[in-house]
Every structure is written in C-alpha cells, then in structure tokens.
Design a protein around this motif. Structure first.
Motif, PDB file in Angstrom:
ATOM      1  N   GLY A 104       0.789  -1.221   0.000  1.00 56.09           N
ATOM      2  CA  GLY A 104       0.000   0.000   0.000  1.00 56.09           C
ATOM      3  C   GLY A 104       0.821   1.271   0.000  1.00 56.09           C
ATOM      4  N   GLY A 105       0.169   2.347  -0.431  1.00 54.17           N
ATOM      5  CA  GLY A 105       0.740   3.685  -0.392  1.00 54.17           C
ATOM      6  C   GLY A 105      -0.169   4.584   0.418  1.00 54.17           C
ATOM      7  N   PRO A 106       0.159   5.872   0.526  1.00 54.80           N
ATOM      8  CA  PRO A 106      -0.634   6.777   1.360  1.00 54.80           C
ATOM      9  C   PRO A 106      -2.058   6.971   0.880  1.00 54.80           C
ATOM     10  CG  PRO A 106       1.036   7.972   0.104  1.00 54.80           C
ATOM     11  CD  PRO A 106       1.340   6.530  -0.061  1.00 54.80           C
ATOM     12  N   ASN A 107      -2.333   6.622  -0.381  1.00 56.43           N
ATOM     13  CA  ASN A 107      -3.698   6.745  -0.877  1.00 56.43           C
ATOM     14  C   ASN A 107      -4.275   5.408  -1.313  1.00 56.43           C
ATOM     15  OD1 ASN A 107      -4.448   9.564  -0.660  1.00 56.43           O
ATOM     16  ND2 ASN A 107      -2.788   9.951  -2.091  1.00 56.43           N
ATOM     17  N   SER A 108      -3.686   4.328  -0.836  1.00 55.44           N
ATOM     18  CA  SER A 108      -4.290   3.025  -1.079  1.00 55.44           C
ATOM     19  C   SER A 108      -5.508   2.869  -0.186  1.00 55.44           C
ATOM     20  CB  SER A 108      -3.282   1.904  -0.799  1.00 55.44           C
ATOM     21  OG  SER A 108      -2.843   1.957   0.548  1.00 55.44           O
ATOM     22  N   HIS A 109      -6.305   1.852  -0.454  1.00 55.14           N
ATOM     23  CA  HIS A 109      -7.587   1.700   0.231  1.00 55.14           C
ATOM     24  C   HIS A 109      -7.432   1.684   1.748  1.00 55.14           C
ATOM     25  CE1 HIS A 109     -11.540   0.229   1.325  1.00 55.14           C
ATOM     26  NE2 HIS A 109     -10.919  -0.647   2.082  1.00 55.14           N
ATOM     27  N   GLY A 110      -6.540   0.838   2.253  1.00 52.00           N
ATOM     28  CA  GLY A 110      -6.390   0.717   3.701  1.00 52.00           C
ATOM     29  C   GLY A 110      -5.976   2.014   4.351  1.00 52.00           C
ATOM     30  N   ALA A 111      -5.083   2.767   3.699  1.00 46.82           N
ATOM     31  CA  ALA A 111      -4.625   4.040   4.252  1.00 46.82           C
ATOM     32  C   ALA A 111      -5.758   5.051   4.314  1.00 46.82           C
ATOM     33  CB  ALA A 111      -3.473   4.580   3.407  1.00 46.82           C
ATOM     34  N   VAL A 112      -6.544   5.120   3.258  1.00 41.33           N
ATOM     35  CA  VAL A 112      -7.654   6.081   3.213  1.00 41.33           C
ATOM     36  C   VAL A 112      -8.668   5.798   4.309  1.00 41.33           C
ATOM     37  CG1 VAL A 112      -9.628   6.861   1.838  1.00 41.33           C
ATOM     38  CG2 VAL A 112      -7.380   6.600   0.769  1.00 41.33           C
ATOM     39  N   VAL A 113      -9.053   4.547   4.441  1.00 41.22           N
ATOM     40  CA  VAL A 113     -10.064   4.208   5.445  1.00 41.22           C
ATOM     41  C   VAL A 113      -9.506   4.390   6.854  1.00 41.22           C
ATOM     42  CG1 VAL A 113     -11.570   2.371   6.294  1.00 41.22           C
ATOM     43  CG2 VAL A 113     -11.220   2.652   3.845  1.00 41.22           C
ATOM     44  N   ALA A 114      -8.222   4.063   7.055  1.00 46.93           N
ATOM     45  CA  ALA A 114      -7.612   4.281   8.365  1.00 46.93           C
ATOM     46  C   ALA A 114      -7.661   5.755   8.743  1.00 46.93           C
ATOM     47  CB  ALA A 114      -6.177   3.774   8.364  1.00 46.93           C
ATOM     48  N   ARG A 115      -7.373   6.631   7.787  1.00 48.06           N
ATOM     49  CA  ARG A 115      -7.444   8.072   8.077  1.00 48.06           C
ATOM     50  C   ARG A 115      -8.862   8.485   8.420  1.00 48.06           C
ATOM     51  NH1 ARG A 115      -3.597   8.478   3.817  1.00 48.06           N
ATOM     52  NH2 ARG A 115      -5.211   8.954   2.285  1.00 48.06           N
ATOM     53  N   GLU A 116      -9.808   7.951   7.678  1.00 53.72           N
ATOM     54  CA  GLU A 116     -11.197   8.328   7.932  1.00 53.72           C
ATOM     55  C   GLU A 116     -11.644   7.881   9.321  1.00 53.72           C
ATOM     56  OE1 GLU A 116     -14.054   7.556   4.959  1.00 53.72           O
ATOM     57  OE2 GLU A 116     -12.716   8.018   3.306  1.00 53.72           O
ATOM     58  N   TYR A 117     -11.146   6.721   9.771  1.00 57.18           N
ATOM     59  CA  TYR A 117     -11.525   6.222  11.085  1.00 57.18           C
ATOM     60  C   TYR A 117     -10.662   6.804  12.192  1.00 57.18           C
ATOM     61  CZ  TYR A 117     -14.475   2.696   8.844  1.00 57.18           C
ATOM     62  OH  TYR A 117     -15.442   2.056   8.115  1.00 57.18           O
ATOM     63  N   GLY A 118      -9.609   7.541  11.805  1.00 52.56           N
ATOM     64  CA  GLY A 118      -8.762   8.169  12.797  1.00 52.56           C
ATOM     65  C   GLY A 118      -7.844   7.208  13.529  1.00 52.56           C
ATOM     66  N   ILE A 119      -7.515   6.068  12.907  1.00 57.06           N
ATOM     67  CA  ILE A 119      -6.589   5.141  13.564  1.00 57.06           C
ATOM     68  C   ILE A 119      -5.214   5.296  12.917  1.00 57.06           C
ATOM     69  CG2 ILE A 119      -8.390   3.509  14.213  1.00 57.06           C
ATOM     70  CD1 ILE A 119      -7.538   1.715  11.913  1.00 57.06           C
ATOM     71  N   PRO A 120      -4.151   5.328  13.713  1.00 55.25           N
ATOM     72  CA  PRO A 120      -2.805   5.437  13.145  1.00 55.25           C
ATOM     73  C   PRO A 120      -2.520   4.262  12.215  1.00 55.25           C
ATOM     74  CG  PRO A 120      -2.767   5.790  15.524  1.00 55.25           C
ATOM     75  CD  PRO A 120      -4.130   5.272  15.182  1.00 55.25           C
ATOM     76  N   ALA A 121      -1.794   4.542  11.141  1.00 49.98           N
ATOM     77  CA  ALA A 121      -1.513   3.488  10.166  1.00 49.98           C
ATOM     78  C   ALA A 121      -0.173   3.723   9.504  1.00 49.98           C
ATOM     79  CB  ALA A 121      -2.613   3.415   9.111  1.00 49.98           C
ATOM     80  N   VAL A 122       0.536   2.629   9.280  1.00 52.72           N
ATOM     81  CA  VAL A 122       1.772   2.625   8.508  1.00 52.72           C
ATOM     82  C   VAL A 122       1.627   1.527   7.462  1.00 52.72           C
ATOM     83  CG1 VAL A 122       4.275   2.360   8.532  1.00 52.72           C
ATOM     84  CG2 VAL A 122       3.115   3.400  10.485  1.00 52.72           C
ATOM     85  N   VAL A 123       1.914   1.836   6.206  1.00 48.27           N
ATOM     86  CA  VAL A 123       1.773   0.852   5.131  1.00 48.27           C
ATOM     87  C   VAL A 123       3.139   0.636   4.475  1.00 48.27           C
ATOM     88  CG1 VAL A 123      -0.620   1.509   4.737  1.00 48.27           C
ATOM     89  CG2 VAL A 123       1.172   2.608   3.408  1.00 48.27           C
ATOM     90  N   GLY A 124       3.212  -0.425   3.649  1.00 48.23           N
ATOM     91  CA  GLY A 124       4.459  -0.716   2.951  1.00 48.23           C
ATOM     92  C   GLY A 124       5.578  -1.154   3.878  1.00 48.23           C
ATOM     93  N   VAL A 125       5.234  -1.867   4.964  1.00 45.98           N
ATOM     94  CA  VAL A 125       6.242  -2.360   5.921  1.00 45.98           C
ATOM     95  C   VAL A 125       6.663  -3.758   5.476  1.00 45.98           C
ATOM     96  CG1 VAL A 125       6.761  -2.888   8.322  1.00 45.98           C
ATOM     97  CG2 VAL A 125       5.197  -1.004   7.764  1.00 45.98           C
ATOM     98  N   ALA A 126       7.881  -3.874   5.002  1.00 46.00           N
ATOM     99  CA  ALA A 126       8.339  -5.142   4.428  1.00 46.00           C
ATOM    100  C   ALA A 126       8.269  -6.270   5.447  1.00 46.00           C
ATOM    101  CB  ALA A 126       9.773  -4.989   3.916  1.00 46.00           C
ATOM    102  N   ASP A 127       7.633  -7.380   5.039  1.00 40.41           N
ATOM    103  CA  ASP A 127       7.595  -8.620   5.829  1.00 40.41           C
ATOM    104  C   ASP A 127       7.020  -8.414   7.226  1.00 40.41           C
ATOM    105  OD1 ASP A 127       8.892  -9.878   3.659  1.00 40.41           O
ATOM    106  OD2 ASP A 127      10.835  -9.260   4.422  1.00 40.41           O
ATOM    107  N   ALA A 128       6.072  -7.485   7.365  1.00 36.75           N
ATOM    108  CA  ALA A 128       5.527  -7.173   8.692  1.00 36.75           C
ATOM    109  C   ALA A 128       4.872  -8.388   9.335  1.00 36.75           C
ATOM    110  CB  ALA A 128       4.524  -6.024   8.582  1.00 36.75           C
TER     111      ALA A 128
END
Length: 870
Positions: free
Chosen positions: A825-849
């Motif tokens: 994901g990137g800053p405007n991928s689906h998960g990032a957008v919805v996380a922002r809307e819900y106000g939960i902190p999010a980090v995407v693109g974390v290798a092998d998380a």
C-alpha cells in the motif's frame, strides 16, 4: 513379496517412480538414466516402509510424533526386507562405505522441497549398520520438524511414505551445493555455488562458512566471497564422520576456476534436463571427477510470466498493487484480461483483437496478474508518471520501479512527451474529464447525483436475471466485463476533484497544513460507501446486542455454523432478518472481491457473522465506531478552522481560498470508493452468470461441481459448452491454487530473467524500528494481532491489526482496531484512506511485517513517522 518389491537399483528408476521410492531416489534414477555422474546405489522402497510402519503407526495412532518415531526405531523388520537390503548392499562391494538418506514421497517436489526434514547418515559401513540407518530414516519422518513442515504444506501425515536411498560414498576432496538460479534475488541467469573441503554435509548443515561464488551465464564470476572453512567433515575408518580443523585457511579458494566452470556447465545441463531451476548437491573426488548426489527443484522461486519478446522485460504485479497477496482464480484472471483489453483500447488507443485473450502487456504467473511496463520504462514520460501513480497505490513498488531507472538495459529509447500529451488529451476529452472535474468543483451535490445515476444503471444491470442459453450467458459475461472500465471515467472525476482541491489547499497553505493536519481533514469523510457499509454493520450489531437470542447465538456459535443456519433460515429472527437486510445492500462484496472466483457475502456470510461477534465484545461507548466517526468529523472541522487561521496570519487572501478548497475536498473525496463498488457489482453479476453455466456443465457431466467453472478461463468455458471435458484441468488448477495460497512472498516487481529487484536491497529495521510509509497520523501502543485472512479473524478492541494488505472486505475490522500495519500500500491506497477516515494510526508498505511481528507482541506505531517499534 519378491525382493524387487523392497529394493530397487537406482539405474532402474526414473521420475515416474516417485510413489515407489520417493522424490530423492526418483530424481537420482532420472539423473542416472540421463547419463549424469551419480554414485551407484539402490533404494529401499516405500513398500518396505509400509510393511513395518502401518502396524506400528496404527498402534500409536493419535500420540505425539516422538512416540511414533521411537516405535519405528525399535520395530522388528521382516526377514524378507533385511535379506533384500543385505543382498543389495553386498552388490556395491564388501563393507563399502555408503550414504543412507531418506526419500519421502512428498519430497523434492516442484512446490515443496522438504529439504532437511528427514535424516541422512554418512559413511555407514556394514550391513547391520545399514539396516539400523534405514530404521532411523523411517523414524525421522516423525520428528517434530517433519510433522510441522507437512502441516504447513497441507499434506496429511499418513499420506506420506518413506523410501531410503543407499549410495556408495564419494571420497570427496571438496563438496557443496549449487543453485542454477540465485535463490535470493531469483535471477535465472546466474549460478550460485557454496563449496568447502571435505564432505558436503559441512555446507548443507551450516557447520562451516563456505566459499560463495556467483557466476553469470557468460562464465564470469561476478561475486567471490571466501569463507573461513574452519572445519571439515571427514569420514572415519570403520564408519561415521568427524569434524576436523581445516588446513587451507580462509584466504584460499577450495575450487579452481576450471572446477567452477565444470560445475556451472553440469548444473546448466541438469536444469535443461528438468526444464526448471535446480538445487544440486555435488562432490568432487580425489581424481577431480564431479559427482551429483542430489538434484531437486528450487521451490522458493516465484514462477515467471509468459515470455515476452524484446530482451529484458519488467513486470509489475497488478494484483499485489490492488492489495491481493493471495492468488486469483483462473476465471478471475480471465475477467481481468477482458477489462484490461477495454482499458487498452479506450485509454491508450491500442485495440485488442480478442478481448478474452487480453492485451499483450497483460501477463500471469503463480495465479497473479502482472503488467509488462517495459515500454513505460523506456520513455521519459513513463519514468515520470508510473512511479507517481504507484506512490499513491503501492509505495514500495514505486521505490523498486525508480531503482531500475539507471539500469543501462532499460535506457530511454526516444523522447515521447508530445506524443504522450496528445494521447492523454484525447482520452481526457473523450471521457469529458475536464468538464466533469469543473462541474464537481462548482456543484458537488450535482456531481454526486450524476455518480448516483451511473450507479443506478450499474445496479439495474447487476440485478438482472440470467436468461438465454449458456452460450448466450457467456457472451453476456464478456459484454458486462467489457463495460467495467468505461464506468470508471464517469465516476472517478468527482472524487479526483476532491483530491485536486486538497492538493491545491496544501500548496496554498504550505507549512500551515502539514501531513498530520491533512490527515485530520480527511477523517470521517461523508459519501464514502465503504465507511457507510461498516457503520451499517455496527448499527446492526448494536441492535442485536439488545436481542438475547441473537446475542447468545453470535457469542456461543462458530461463524461457519451460523452461516449454515442462515442459509436454512434457522437463525434467531432478529439476526436472520438483520443480516438479510444488510446482505441485500452489500451482499455483492467479498474479501478479495475483484476476483470473480471468490464467493460473495450473499453466498457465504461467515466473515460478516464473525465481525458481528467481534463487535459485541466492544463495551466502551467512547470506542463505539459511530461515536469515533462523529468525533472524527468534528476533528476535521477543527483542523480546517485551525489551518485557515494559521494561513490568515500571513496572507489574508489565501485563507478563504484554503477554507473553500478544504471544505469542497471533504464533500467530494469520499466518492473515491465508489468506482470500486460499481466494478465489484459488475464482477458479481458476471459471477452469477458463470455459476449458472457451471451448473449446466455439471449436469452434463463435464464438470464435477458448479464452482469448478471458476477454475477455467472464459475460452475454456466456451470449449466446455461445445463438449470438452475439463474435469482433469480443474483438479490440477485447484491443486496449484492451493499451493499458491501458501506462498507468503510475492514479488512486487519481477524481471524477465527472474530477478526480483527488491530482494537485491530489501529494506530492514532502522534504529530498532520497522520502517514503512506514513499513512494515518497518530501514535498508539497496543498488542499486535497478525491476520492473514479476515474470514474468521478474532480482533480484540484496541489491538493493532497487522495484515499483508486490505480491501473493502477487511474494513469492518478497522472499526475496532487501535492501529493498522500493512505490508503493501501507499498513502492513498484503500487501507490508508479508510484508516485516516476512522482516525486510527496506520503505517503501510512495511516489508515482511506479518513475519517480523507476532500476535501478542506490544507494538508502538507512529503513523506520522511511518515507524513500527516492536
């Protein structure tokens, strides 16, 4: 039984003998018969194992693996087997030293190597010692590591049988392993050799730091790293081995250049024989003769897309960029081809003669869709545009793409800005994008009504009942999928207008509207279909909480059983009717919903029932999703007011412009999810048509079950309607699909020579933190919950959700999550957008998380810095 049932010479075996002698022995027999240098030997067959093991294992059925192994080590071996082994051993020479190695029927396979899972015994001397080693090999099938590996691979424990290979030992002066492709980067044009003096066991077991060489196809050693080779494994007189100090020292290579060249040539011949990259064990004797002691496929390599002409090609995994780590069904990929064909013609002006075949740039491998972006890399415009698009969708893919810009093999061939500008202008004018954006900026409500009218047409089409013959329904599937792309330009410009306004506001405000403030502006956006869906589900959960029977059913019954009762209309009334109403509106959605082969929630509501059960565990009113959403809307208004005030202090005229842009952005940006919703409705309609066709083919005996139609492609369905029996094809495809479901790593970018550029310099931890892309500001410390599949997932309120990726099917979990970590994901991928809307902190693109974080670990997530500390 005859002796031949229990013992067979390697020279009498080939690849087809796997059920009889296991993978290792079958491969050795194949190599012998192909003329490769293999030490002579024989195999003790699986029939011998079955004679001893079946009764023993029946007696200890259901006990732990250690007891099963002990019972096999102590079991009496029938005289017929011992006589056969003694006779075959005597045929190799009097008390000749041999290697005794396990050879399982689920071993050295194209999809699972089982490397090191069963035992090997070296320098075994004497028939009694050989028999003891055979028993120990049988027992090693039941070690903890072997049992665990089989469980991971989805292979039944009693479905595996063990043979044993007995081979004359090579008096190895130097030995090791050879890969005919780089197992780390995937490059198929390089050979990797690890070598050390003495027996190869020192290298295979990791007891020594070997010499490491990488050789390209031209025979040039591109990397030579000399190990310390501190110890050697040497045979002992009378049997067994010992580790002795090395004499050569770390500064001296144990292989000459001529030996390296001979090994590389031998490896390439073996690879050519098998038709796939090989993992080879080898030894060179005192006379300088190289011997092969094992060859098996390299199972960790991702399959390559179908070859494309024109030298080195660059492929981006399109399904991964859309958040899918799992494979896509063959029918899902076939649907993508039709959609891509329409996009190629309408957006790029490149007609596709056969939409079912798809455009030339569309490729598949390992059940994933890849796009050949070589042409874009060879133009200056493509180099500028593609990574910026990927920055939005999938940041890590963008970084990999940029890493290829300096590769001389992908140099720009010709300037293309004017041609690109003309083509882009033509597309924008054809779809009236500038006019739509302008209308949306001026009248957001009118733009939303236009989008809704398009949605009405899509919903009407999707709700129509399949009619006509099966062939006519198949034609309709192709037409419906062909209409999927044209819907996008009619819907997306309104959402794009909102994003344009946000970008304009940030440019006007400068430092007065930083990343954190911009995230706040986008919280709790109105008119977002995915958010509305999640809140409706929460509202249903809140209603069911007050119904004793419904709440008890959700609390005490497994979601799979609840789903069965729903189909039988046997749930408590409030739950039955409430779920039916939700599915009437949102039943077209699913996890991995862009895959036409995936069941919709209306077909299988197990996931939704599990989410409802999760919601009932949320007891804190302040954490209720509707309350959180309301606070987010207030926070967005406050963020706008604060940003405008900061701007006003330095520029009176910029402040009202920033206020206008931000308010309009909130009224439009929520429509971003709408195009996906419409696309999924069309895909679901196509799925319904195909399910009906699958039913007809099943009734005609051409498929085993209606759902098997999704393991064919559209062209194969047409041949099935003409009478072709595809049942065997479906069985093979399902097996491949199941194997790919277990693949944990999928390359974002793949070169046609097999290289995975990201693996060359894979990102790691920085100052104790995992680093990704900031997606939603905020800091939270909480236990992690690693979820690979949302169906049936258990997520406690406040836990940090760690996932490979997300799509709308995952988002009900967001309502109770305290934070989000994604591998893609990137800053405007689906998960990032919805996380922002819900106000939960999010980090995407974390290798092998999902590998580097485990459930229960306390994690501190900083959504603004893009770091995750475990």
């Amino acid at each position: 039984m005859a002796i031949e049932e229990f013992v067979v010479e390697l020279r009498d075996l080939d690849a087809h003998a796997l059920p009889r002698v296991g993978g290792k022995a079958a491969n050795l027999g194949e190599l012998v018969n192909a003329g490769f240098p293999v030490p002579p030997g024989f195999a003790v067959t699986t029939a011998a194992y079955a004679q001893v093991a079946d009764d023993v294992l029946d007696a200890v059925e259901g006990t732990d693996p250690e007891r099963a192994g002990k019972a096999l080590r102590e079991a009496a071996v029938p005289v017929a087997i011992t006589d056969a082994v003694r006779q075959a051993y005597a045929g190799l020479g009097e008390d000749v030293p041999v290697a005794v190695r396990s050879s399982a029927t689920a071993e050295d396979l194209p999809w699972a190597s089982f490397a090191g899972q069963q035992d090997t015994f070296l320098n075994v001397v004497g028939s009694e010692s050989v028999l003891d080693a055979v028993r120990r090999c049988w027992a090693s099938l039941w070690t903890d590591r072997a049992v665990s590996y089989r469980a991971t691979q989805g292979i039944g424990h009693r479905d595996v049988h063990l043979a044993v290979v007995v081979q004359r030992m090579v008096d190895a002066q130097v030995a090791g392993v050879l890969f005919t492709a780089d197992p780390v980067t995937g490059t198929r044009t390089r050979t990797v050799i690890d070598a050390s003096p003495g027996l190869g066991e020192a290298v295979v077991s990791g007891a020594v730091n070997p010499d490491h060489l990488v050789v390209d196809d031209g025979g040039v050693v591109v990397e030579r790293r000399l190990g310390d080779k501190a110890v050697q494994v040497r045979p002992l007189p009378g049997g067994g081995t010992e580790q002795v100090p090395a004499t050569g020292g770390p500064g001296r290579s144990c292989l000459t250049d001529a030996q390296v060249a001979a090994l590389v040539a031998l490896g390439r011949m073996v690879e050519a024989h098998y038709g796939s990259p090989q993992d080879i064990e080898w030894a060179i004797d005192a006379g300088g003769t190289p011997w092969l002691t094992q060859s098996r496929p390299i199972t960790t390599l991702h399959p390559l897309p179908e070859p494309s002409p024109g030298g080195l090609r660059v492929y981006i995994c399109a399904t991964l960029a859309q958040g899918l780590t799992r494979p896509v069904t063959p029918m899902g990929l076939s649907g993508f081809r039709v959609i891509a064909a329409t996009a190629s013609e309408l957006a790029f002006g490149v007609p596709v003669p056969d939409p079912v075949a798809g455009p030339p740039a569309f490729r598949t491998a390992g059940g994933r869709a890849f796009v050949d972006v070589t042409a874009a890399l060879r133009t200056d415009v493509g180099r500028a545009v593609v990574p910026r698009i990927l920055d939005i969708m999938e940041s890590r893919s963008a970084a990999v793409f940029r890493s290829l810009l300096d590769d001389p093999r992908l140099a720009v061939e010709r300037p293309s800005r004017a041609r690109f500008a003309r083509r882009l202008a033509g597309v924008l004018i054809r779809f009236r994008v500038p006019a739509q954006v302008a209308r949306a900026l001026a009248r957001p409500a009118a733009a939303r009504r236009r989008v809704e009218r398009i949605g009405d047409r899509v919903r009407a089409l999707a709700a129509s009942t399949p009619q006509g013959s099966a062939a006519q329904r198949l034609d309709r599937v192709v037409r419906v999928l062909g209409q999927a792309f044209p819907v996008m330009p009619g819907v997306f410009p309104a959402a794009a207008a909102g994003l344009v306004l946000l970008a304009a506001a940030r440019r006007l405000a400068g430092a007065d509207l930083d990343d954190a403030a911009a995230d706040d502006v986008l919280r709790s956006l109105p008119h977002n279909g995915t958010t509305e869906m999640d809140l409706r589900l929460w509202t249903l959960a809140r209603t069911l909480r007050g119904d004793c029977a419904a709440a008890a059913a959700l609390r005490d019954t497994a979601p799979t059983e609840l789903a069965r009762r729903y189909r039988d209309a046997a749930l408590p009334p409030a739950l039955q009717s409430g779920l039916a109403a939700f599915l009437l509106r949102y039943g077209h959605r699913a996890v991995a919903e862009i895959d036409m082969g995936m069941p919709r929630w209306s077909e299988d509501p197990t996931h939704i029932l599990g989410v409802l059960a999760n919601y009932l565990r949320l007891d804190d009113p302040a954490l209720a999703p509707d309350a959180v959403f309301a606070r987010g809307a207030l926070a967005a208004d406050a963020a706008i007011a604060a940003a405008v005030e900061r701007v006003r202090r330095r520029s009176w005229w910029r402040a009202p412009a920033v206020r206008f842009a931000l308010r309009r952005a909130r009224r439009l940006a929520g429509l971003r999810e709408t195009p996906k919703d419409y696309l999924v409705r069309l895909i679901t309609h196509a799925r319904t048509q195909l399910a009906a066709i699958g039913g007809e083919l099943t009734s005609r005996g051409l498929l085993a079950a209606p759902g098997d139609v999704f393991f064919l492609d559209l062209a194969e369905v047409r041949t099935a309607l003409a009478g072709t029996d595809h049942r065997a094809t479906v069985v093979a495809r399902r097996a491949e699909y199941d194997r790919e479901l277990r693949r944990r790593h999928v390359p974002r970018v793949l070169l046609s020579d097999g290289t995975e550029p990201e693996a060359v310099a894979r990102p790691g931890a920085v100052e104790g933190a995992l680093v990704g892309t900031p997606a939603s500001a905020g800091t939270v410390t909480a236990p992690a919950r690693v979820v690979l599949d949302p169906v049936g997932a258990h997520l406690e309120p406040g836990e940090i959700l760690v996932a490979p990726s997300t799509d709308p099917g995952w988002t009900p979990l967001f309502l109770t999550a305290g934070g989000l970590v994604m591998e893609m994901g990137g800053p405007n991928s689906h998960g990032a957008v919805v996380a922002r809307e819900y106000g939960i902190p999010a980090v995407v693109g974390v290798a092998d998380a999902t590998d580097r974080i485990t459930t229960g670990q306390e994690v501190t997530l900083d959504g603004a810095a893009g770091t995750v500390r475990v």
